[in-house]
Design an enzyme around this catalytic site. Sequence first.
Site, mmCIF file in Angstrom:
data_model
loop_
_atom_site.group_PDB
_atom_site.id
_atom_site.type_symbol
_atom_site.label_atom_id
_atom_site.label_comp_id
_atom_site.label_asym_id
_atom_site.label_seq_id
_atom_site.Cartn_x
_atom_site.Cartn_y
_atom_site.Cartn_z
ATOM 1 N N ILE A 106 -10.983 101.078 70.440
ATOM 2 C CA ILE A 106 -10.936 101.646 69.433
ATOM 3 C C ILE A 106 -9.230 103.127 69.741
ATOM 4 O O ILE A 106 -8.977 103.053 70.578
ATOM 5 C CB ILE A 106 -12.176 102.912 70.206
ATOM 6 C CG1 ILE A 106 -12.978 102.329 70.768
ATOM 7 C CG2 ILE A 106 -12.080 104.344 69.560
ATOM 8 C CD1 ILE A 106 -13.590 101.459 69.681
ATOM 9 N N GLN A 113 12.565 84.101 58.894
ATOM 10 C CA GLN A 113 13.755 82.857 58.416
ATOM 11 C C GLN A 113 14.729 83.210 57.825
ATOM 12 O O GLN A 113 15.721 82.585 58.561
ATOM 13 C CB GLN A 113 12.556 81.837 57.604
ATOM 14 C CG GLN A 113 12.537 80.465 57.274
ATOM 15 C CD GLN A 113 12.802 79.765 58.670
ATOM 16 O OE1 GLN A 113 11.948 80.089 59.590
ATOM 17 N NE2 GLN A 113 13.198 78.979 58.554
ATOM 18 N N GLU A 128 -10.406 96.107 60.137
ATOM 19 C CA GLU A 128 -11.771 96.909 59.831
ATOM 20 C C GLU A 128 -12.108 95.161 58.576
ATOM 21 O O GLU A 128 -12.020 95.034 57.574
ATOM 22 C CB GLU A 128 -10.294 96.784 58.193
ATOM 23 C CG GLU A 128 -9.657 98.703 58.652
ATOM 24 C CD GLU A 128 -10.512 99.394 58.632
ATOM 25 O OE1 GLU A 128 -11.633 99.633 58.508
ATOM 26 O OE2 GLU A 128 -9.940 101.217 59.638
ATOM 27 N N HIS A 163 16.272 86.183 57.906
ATOM 28 C CA HIS A 163 17.751 86.355 58.990
ATOM 29 C C HIS A 163 17.670 85.295 59.784
ATOM 30 O O HIS A 163 18.891 85.782 60.220
ATOM 31 C CB HIS A 163 16.952 87.695 59.985
ATOM 32 C CG HIS A 163 16.579 88.343 58.581
ATOM 33 N ND1 HIS A 163 15.969 89.167 57.742
ATOM 34 C CD2 HIS A 163 17.574 90.273 59.145
ATOM 35 C CE1 HIS A 163 16.254 90.666 57.476
ATOM 36 N NE2 HIS A 163 16.713 90.829 58.263
ATOM 37 N N GLY A 164 17.479 84.327 59.858
ATOM 38 C CA GLY A 164 18.161 83.430 60.839
ATOM 39 C C GLY A 164 17.569 83.777 62.427
ATOM 40 O O GLY A 164 16.727 84.581 62.425
ATOM 41 N N THR A 201 -12.363 91.013 59.849
ATOM 42 C CA THR A 201 -11.586 89.860 59.985
ATOM 43 C C THR A 201 -11.184 89.363 58.323
ATOM 44 O O THR A 201 -11.655 89.196 57.271
ATOM 45 C CB THR A 201 -11.855 88.736 60.845
ATOM 46 O OG1 THR A 201 -11.947 88.045 60.555
ATOM 47 C CG2 THR A 201 -11.421 89.306 62.278
ATOM 48 N N ARG A 235 25.007 88.831 54.436
ATOM 49 C CA ARG A 235 25.294 87.965 55.531
ATOM 50 C C ARG A 235 25.471 86.483 54.517
ATOM 51 O O ARG A 235 25.666 86.376 53.822
ATOM 52 C CB ARG A 235 23.604 87.538 56.190
ATOM 53 C CG ARG A 235 24.437 86.368 56.305
ATOM 54 C CD ARG A 235 24.991 85.959 58.310
ATOM 55 N NE ARG A 235 24.910 84.904 58.928
ATOM 56 C CZ ARG A 235 25.226 84.406 60.165
ATOM 57 N NH1 ARG A 235 25.894 85.437 60.476
ATOM 58 N NH2 ARG A 235 24.986 83.660 61.019
ATOM 59 N N PHE A 284 -13.132 105.943 65.701
ATOM 60 C CA PHE A 284 -14.515 105.438 65.655
ATOM 61 C C PHE A 284 -14.514 103.799 66.454
ATOM 62 O O PHE A 284 -14.679 103.978 66.551
ATOM 63 C CB PHE A 284 -14.393 105.025 64.126
ATOM 64 C CG PHE A 284 -15.039 104.231 62.500
ATOM 65 C CD1 PHE A 284 -16.033 105.151 62.456
ATOM 66 C CD2 PHE A 284 -15.145 102.884 63.245
ATOM 67 C CE1 PHE A 284 -17.390 104.398 61.978
ATOM 68 C CE2 PHE A 284 -16.519 102.506 62.110
ATOM 69 C CZ PHE A 284 -17.409 103.416 62.009
ATOM 70 N N GLN A 316 19.956 78.714 46.765
ATOM 71 C CA GLN A 316 18.585 79.203 46.153
ATOM 72 C C GLN A 316 18.274 78.739 47.134
ATOM 73 O O GLN A 316 16.604 79.091 46.286
ATOM 74 C CB GLN A 316 18.697 77.700 45.064
ATOM 75 C CG GLN A 316 19.309 77.893 43.757
ATOM 76 C CD GLN A 316 19.615 76.889 43.125
ATOM 77 O OE1 GLN A 316 19.392 75.542 43.315
ATOM 78 N NE2 GLN A 316 19.987 77.421 41.366
#
Length: 384
Positions: free
Chosen positions: A156, A337, A364, A339-340, A366, A269, A122, A280
Amino acid sequence: MIRDQETMQILLDSIRSFVNEELIPREEEVAETDKIPDDIVAQMRDMGMFGLTIPEEFGGLGVTMEEEVNIAFELGRTSPAFRSFIGTNNGIGSIGILLDGTDEQKSRYLPRLASGEILSSFCLTEPDSGSDAASLRTTAVKDGNEYIINGTKRYITNAPHAGIFTVMARTNPDIKGAKGISAFIVDANTSGITIGKCDKKMGQKGAHTADVIFDNVRVPESALIGEQEGVGFKTAMKVLDKGRLHIAAIAVGAAERVLEDSLRFAMERKQFGKPIAEFQLIQGMLADSKAEIYAAKCMVLDAARKRDEGQNVSTEASCAKMFATEMCSRVADRGVQIHGGAGYISEYAVERFYRDVRLFRLYEGTTQIQQVIISRNMIREAQS
C-alpha cells in the site's frame, strides 16, 4: 481539454522549473536517505501539488485529464518518489471519494487532501489478491450502526504516512465476486490498525509501501463511500481507469528524461576519436527511443482528451498504460546500453531509472491484465 492555454503553460513552466531546479538536484539524496526532504514537501504544498486533480470548490486546482497528463509528463522527468508522495492524494486516494462519495464525505476529506494536511492511501491489494481484485478476503461485517473490518492489505503506497485509507472490503460473504465488495474511508488513527514495516524494493527509494493490517477495526456507517454497499469494486475500477492514464504519462516523462541523459552522454563521450553519438548503432537506439516516446505521448493525449469528452476510455487507458510502460522499460534499457559500463554505476541517473521504472509495468494493473482488459473489451464490442 485544456481550459486556458496561457494559464496552463504558466503552470507547466512553474512545474518544469521546480523539477529542474529543486527535484532533480535532490534525487541522489532521496535515493540515499529513502526519504523525501521536509523542505521539498513544504514546497509541494505551497505549489498546490497535493490537490492538482481535486476540484476548486474543495481547495484544489481541478485540472482536466488532458491537463493532468501534461503535468505528469513534467513530473515524470525526475525520481518517481516525488510523484508518488503526492500521487495518492491526486489519484487513487481521493478519486473514489470524489466520484462516489457523499457530499459530507467530500467536504470533510477533500479539502484536507488538497492542502496536503493529510495523505491518503488506497487499500485494494492483498497477500492473495492482486490482479484478481474481486477475490479479496478483507471483510466488513455490519454490527449495529458500525462495520467491523478485518484483513490485511499489501504493497500500500504511502501507508506509513497516510491520514486516511480507502479500504475495499467484502460486506456480503454470500456474494463471492465483485458485487459483494464495498469501499470505506478509514481514519489511520482508528484502533486496531497496524502498519507493517516498509517494503524493501528494487527501486523507487523514498516511495514507501507497507502492509496495512485491520484487526477488528470499527468504523461508523458514515465511513461507507456513497453510503451504499456492493459498489466498492466499481469505484475501484473507475479510480484505476484514471490512474492508468496518469501512470502512462509518468512513464513518458521518465523515458524523456532517460533519453535526454543518454543523448547528452553520447554527445560528450568519445571513442575512437569522436563522440559515440556519431556511431550509427548508437543513433539507432536513440532514434528508436525517440519514436516510441512520441507514439506513447500521442496515445496518452488522445485517451485523455476522449475521457474529458465523457467517452468510456477503458480500452484506450489500458492501451496507453501497457504501451507507455513497456516502452519506458525499453528506453531505460537502451539508456544503460548507450552509457556502457557507466550505465551500471549509481553515479549516473540512468542506473536508478532502470530500476525505478520497472514498477510501472506492475502497478495499476500489470501489462498482462491490460492485455486481458483490451481483448475482453474488443470481444464485447464485436458481440454487441
